[in-house]
Design a protein around this motif. Structure first.
Motif, PDB file in Angstrom:
ATOM      1  N   ILE A 220       0.835  -1.201   0.000  1.00 13.53           N
ATOM      2  CA  ILE A 220       0.000   0.000   0.000  1.00 13.53           C
ATOM      3  C   ILE A 220       0.871   1.253   0.000  1.00 13.53           C
ATOM      4  CG2 ILE A 220      -1.614   1.338   1.412  1.00 13.53           C
ATOM      5  CD1 ILE A 220      -2.887  -1.371   2.197  1.00 13.53           C
ATOM      6  N   ALA A 221       2.009   1.206   0.694  1.00 17.08           N
ATOM      7  CA  ALA A 221       2.922   2.347   0.747  1.00 17.08           C
ATOM      8  C   ALA A 221       3.587   2.598  -0.595  1.00 17.08           C
ATOM      9  CB  ALA A 221       3.967   2.129   1.827  1.00 17.08           C
ATOM     10  N   GLY A 222       3.565   1.599  -1.478  1.00 16.80           N
ATOM     11  CA  GLY A 222       4.143   1.754  -2.807  1.00 16.80           C
ATOM     12  C   GLY A 222       5.537   1.185  -2.943  1.00 16.80           C
ATOM     13  N   ALA A 223       5.879   0.197  -2.136  1.00 16.72           N
ATOM     14  CA  ALA A 223       7.210  -0.407  -2.222  1.00 16.72           C
ATOM     15  C   ALA A 223       7.391  -1.050  -3.589  1.00 16.72           C
ATOM     16  CB  ALA A 223       7.387  -1.450  -1.129  1.00 16.72           C
ATOM     17  N   ARG A 224       8.533  -0.776  -4.204  1.00 20.42           N
ATOM     18  CA  ARG A 224       8.818  -1.322  -5.530  1.00 20.42           C
ATOM     19  C   ARG A 224       9.177  -2.804  -5.450  1.00 20.42           C
ATOM     20  NH1 ARG A 224       9.737   3.114  -9.075  1.00 20.42           N
ATOM     21  NH2 ARG A 224       9.881   5.037  -7.881  1.00 20.42           N
ATOM     22  N   ASN A 225       9.782  -3.223  -4.354  1.00 26.98           N
ATOM     23  CA  ASN A 225      10.157  -4.621  -4.152  1.00 26.98           C
ATOM     24  C   ASN A 225       9.844  -4.969  -2.698  1.00 26.98           C
ATOM     25  OD1 ASN A 225      11.520  -7.053  -3.664  1.00 26.98           O
ATOM     26  ND2 ASN A 225      13.068  -6.591  -5.215  1.00 26.98           N
ATOM     27  N   ILE A 226       8.777  -5.712  -2.489  1.00 30.52           N
ATOM     28  CA  ILE A 226       8.294  -6.029  -1.143  1.00 30.52           C
ATOM     29  C   ILE A 226       9.333  -6.824  -0.359  1.00 30.52           C
ATOM     30  CG2 ILE A 226       6.468  -7.164   0.184  1.00 30.52           C
ATOM     31  CD1 ILE A 226       5.487  -4.728  -1.382  1.00 30.52           C
ATOM     32  N   LYS A 227       9.961  -7.787  -1.005  1.00 30.37           N
ATOM     33  CA  LYS A 227      10.922  -8.644  -0.321  1.00 30.37           C
ATOM     34  C   LYS A 227      12.125  -7.835   0.170  1.00 30.37           C
ATOM     35  CE  LYS A 227      13.232 -13.072  -1.033  1.00 30.37           C
ATOM     36  NZ  LYS A 227      13.481 -14.142  -2.005  1.00 30.37           N
ATOM     37  N   ALA A 228      12.638  -6.958  -0.668  1.00 31.17           N
ATOM     38  CA  ALA A 228      13.783  -6.130  -0.281  1.00 31.17           C
ATOM     39  C   ALA A 228      13.386  -5.129   0.802  1.00 31.17           C
ATOM     40  CB  ALA A 228      14.332  -5.396  -1.501  1.00 31.17           C
ATOM     41  N   ALA A 229      12.204  -4.539   0.665  1.00 31.76           N
ATOM     42  CA  ALA A 229      11.738  -3.579   1.670  1.00 31.76           C
ATOM     43  C   ALA A 229      11.549  -4.256   3.016  1.00 31.76           C
ATOM     44  CB  ALA A 229      10.441  -2.924   1.207  1.00 31.76           C
ATOM     45  N   ARG A 230      11.010  -5.465   2.998  1.00 30.65           N
ATOM     46  CA  ARG A 230      10.802  -6.202   4.245  1.00 30.65           C
ATOM     47  C   ARG A 230      12.150  -6.510   4.910  1.00 30.65           C
ATOM     48  NH1 ARG A 230       7.160 -10.941   3.247  1.00 30.65           N
ATOM     49  NH2 ARG A 230       5.550  -9.402   3.478  1.00 30.65           N
ATOM     50  N   ALA A 231      13.167  -6.821   4.100  1.00 35.05           N
ATOM     51  CA  ALA A 231      14.483  -7.129   4.644  1.00 35.05           C
ATOM     52  C   ALA A 231      15.122  -5.907   5.304  1.00 35.05           C
ATOM     53  CB  ALA A 231      15.389  -7.665   3.537  1.00 35.05           C
ATOM     54  N   LEU A 232      14.888  -4.724   4.747  1.00 33.98           N
ATOM     55  CA  LEU A 232      15.471  -3.507   5.308  1.00 33.98           C
ATOM     56  C   LEU A 232      14.629  -2.883   6.409  1.00 33.98           C
ATOM     57  CD1 LEU A 232      16.801  -1.706   2.124  1.00 33.98           C
ATOM     58  CD2 LEU A 232      18.121  -2.815   3.915  1.00 33.98           C
ATOM     59  N   LEU A 233      13.388  -3.272   6.513  1.00 30.80           N
ATOM     60  CA  LEU A 233      12.472  -2.647   7.464  1.00 30.80           C
ATOM     61  C   LEU A 233      12.947  -2.777   8.907  1.00 30.80           C
ATOM     62  CD1 LEU A 233       9.822  -1.098   7.466  1.00 30.80           C
ATOM     63  CD2 LEU A 233       8.619  -3.252   7.732  1.00 30.80           C
ATOM     64  N   SER A 234      13.554  -3.888   9.258  1.00 28.83           N
ATOM     65  CA  SER A 234      14.016  -4.070  10.645  1.00 28.83           C
ATOM     66  C   SER A 234      15.132  -3.097  10.997  1.00 28.83           C
ATOM     67  CB  SER A 234      14.470  -5.512  10.870  1.00 28.83           C
ATOM     68  OG  SER A 234      15.576  -5.798  10.032  1.00 28.83           O
ATOM     69  N   ASP A 235      15.902  -2.630  10.000  1.00 32.68           N
ATOM     70  CA  ASP A 235      16.962  -1.649  10.252  1.00 32.68           C
ATOM     71  C   ASP A 235      16.395  -0.290  10.658  1.00 32.68           C
ATOM     72  OD1 ASP A 235      18.708  -3.622   9.522  1.00 32.68           O
ATOM     73  OD2 ASP A 235      19.136  -2.801   7.527  1.00 32.68           O
ATOM     74  N   TYR A 236      15.131  -0.057  10.359  1.00 31.96           N
ATOM     75  CA  TYR A 236      14.490   1.223  10.658  1.00 31.96           C
ATOM     76  C   TYR A 236      13.384   1.078  11.698  1.00 31.96           C
ATOM     77  CZ  TYR A 236      17.139   2.559   6.611  1.00 31.96           C
ATOM     78  OH  TYR A 236      18.177   2.786   5.745  1.00 31.96           O
ATOM     79  N   GLY A 237      13.521   0.113  12.566  1.00 36.91           N
ATOM     80  CA  GLY A 237      12.583  -0.080  13.664  1.00 36.91           C
ATOM     81  C   GLY A 237      11.182  -0.457  13.209  1.00 36.91           C
ATOM     82  N   ASN A 238      11.099  -1.155  12.080  1.00 27.58           N
ATOM     83  CA  ASN A 238       9.812  -1.583  11.498  1.00 27.58           C
ATOM     84  C   ASN A 238       8.873  -0.411  11.224  1.00 27.58           C
ATOM     85  OD1 ASN A 238      10.577  -4.283  11.452  1.00 27.58           O
ATOM     86  ND2 ASN A 238       9.849  -4.611  13.541  1.00 27.58           N
ATOM     87  N   ASP A 239       9.443   0.760  10.941  1.00 24.34           N
ATOM     88  CA  ASP A 239       8.662   1.953  10.644  1.00 24.34           C
ATOM     89  C   ASP A 239       8.777   2.249   9.144  1.00 24.34           C
ATOM     90  OD1 ASP A 239       7.319   4.320  10.540  1.00 24.34           O
ATOM     91  OD2 ASP A 239       8.514   5.326  12.071  1.00 24.34           O
ATOM     92  N   ILE A 240       7.672   2.123   8.440  1.00 24.77           N
ATOM     93  CA  ILE A 240       7.666   2.311   6.991  1.00 24.77           C
ATOM     94  C   ILE A 240       8.013   3.753   6.628  1.00 24.77           C
ATOM     95  CG2 ILE A 240       6.221   2.220   4.914  1.00 24.77           C
ATOM     96  CD1 ILE A 240       4.790  -0.176   6.185  1.00 24.77           C
ATOM     97  N   ASP A 241       7.566   4.717   7.424  1.00 26.59           N
ATOM     98  CA  ASP A 241       7.873   6.120   7.146  1.00 26.59           C
ATOM     99  C   ASP A 241       9.376   6.400   7.244  1.00 26.59           C
ATOM    100  OD1 ASP A 241       5.206   6.790   6.651  1.00 26.59           O
ATOM    101  OD2 ASP A 241       4.830   7.158   8.786  1.00 26.59           O
TER     102      ASP A 241
END
Length: 92
Positions: free
Chosen positions: A19-40
């Motif tokens: 919904i946020a518009g991630a171009r690659n869900i798998k890559a975004a999910r892998a990096l999300l933990s580096d940012y405290g699971n905050d999509i913003d």
């Protein structure tokens, strides 16, 4: 039961990234933990990963050109099929 909760959380995160518009869900999910699971925070730090719009645009794949070998009318299509079948000179 814990496995079901984990799967539900993973699906929820995937939907939120989509919904946020991630171009690659798998890559975004892998990096999300580096940012405290905050999509913003992910969007701010990695703007290339999430498109500017609210949803990712679907690729259409159309070039606007006609298909190679596509017949433009019925008689042209019949001539093409006769040529392919080898019965081009058998017309009555």
């Amino acid at each position: 039961m814990d496995k079901l909760h984990r799967q539900g959380d993973e699906e929820r995160v995937g939907f939120e990234l989509q919904i946020a518009g991630a171009r690659n869900i798998k890559a975004a999910r892998a990096l999300l933990s580096d940012y405290g699971n905050d999509i913003d925070k992910l969007r701010a730090a990695e703007p290339w990963m999430i498109s500017a719009g609210t949803t990712a645009q679907a690729q259409t794949g159309a070039t606007g050109l006609p298909n190679a070998g596509a017949a433009t009318d019925e008689s042209a299509q019949m001539r093409r099929w006769r040529r392919i079948s080898g019965s081009e000179g058998d017309e009555k």
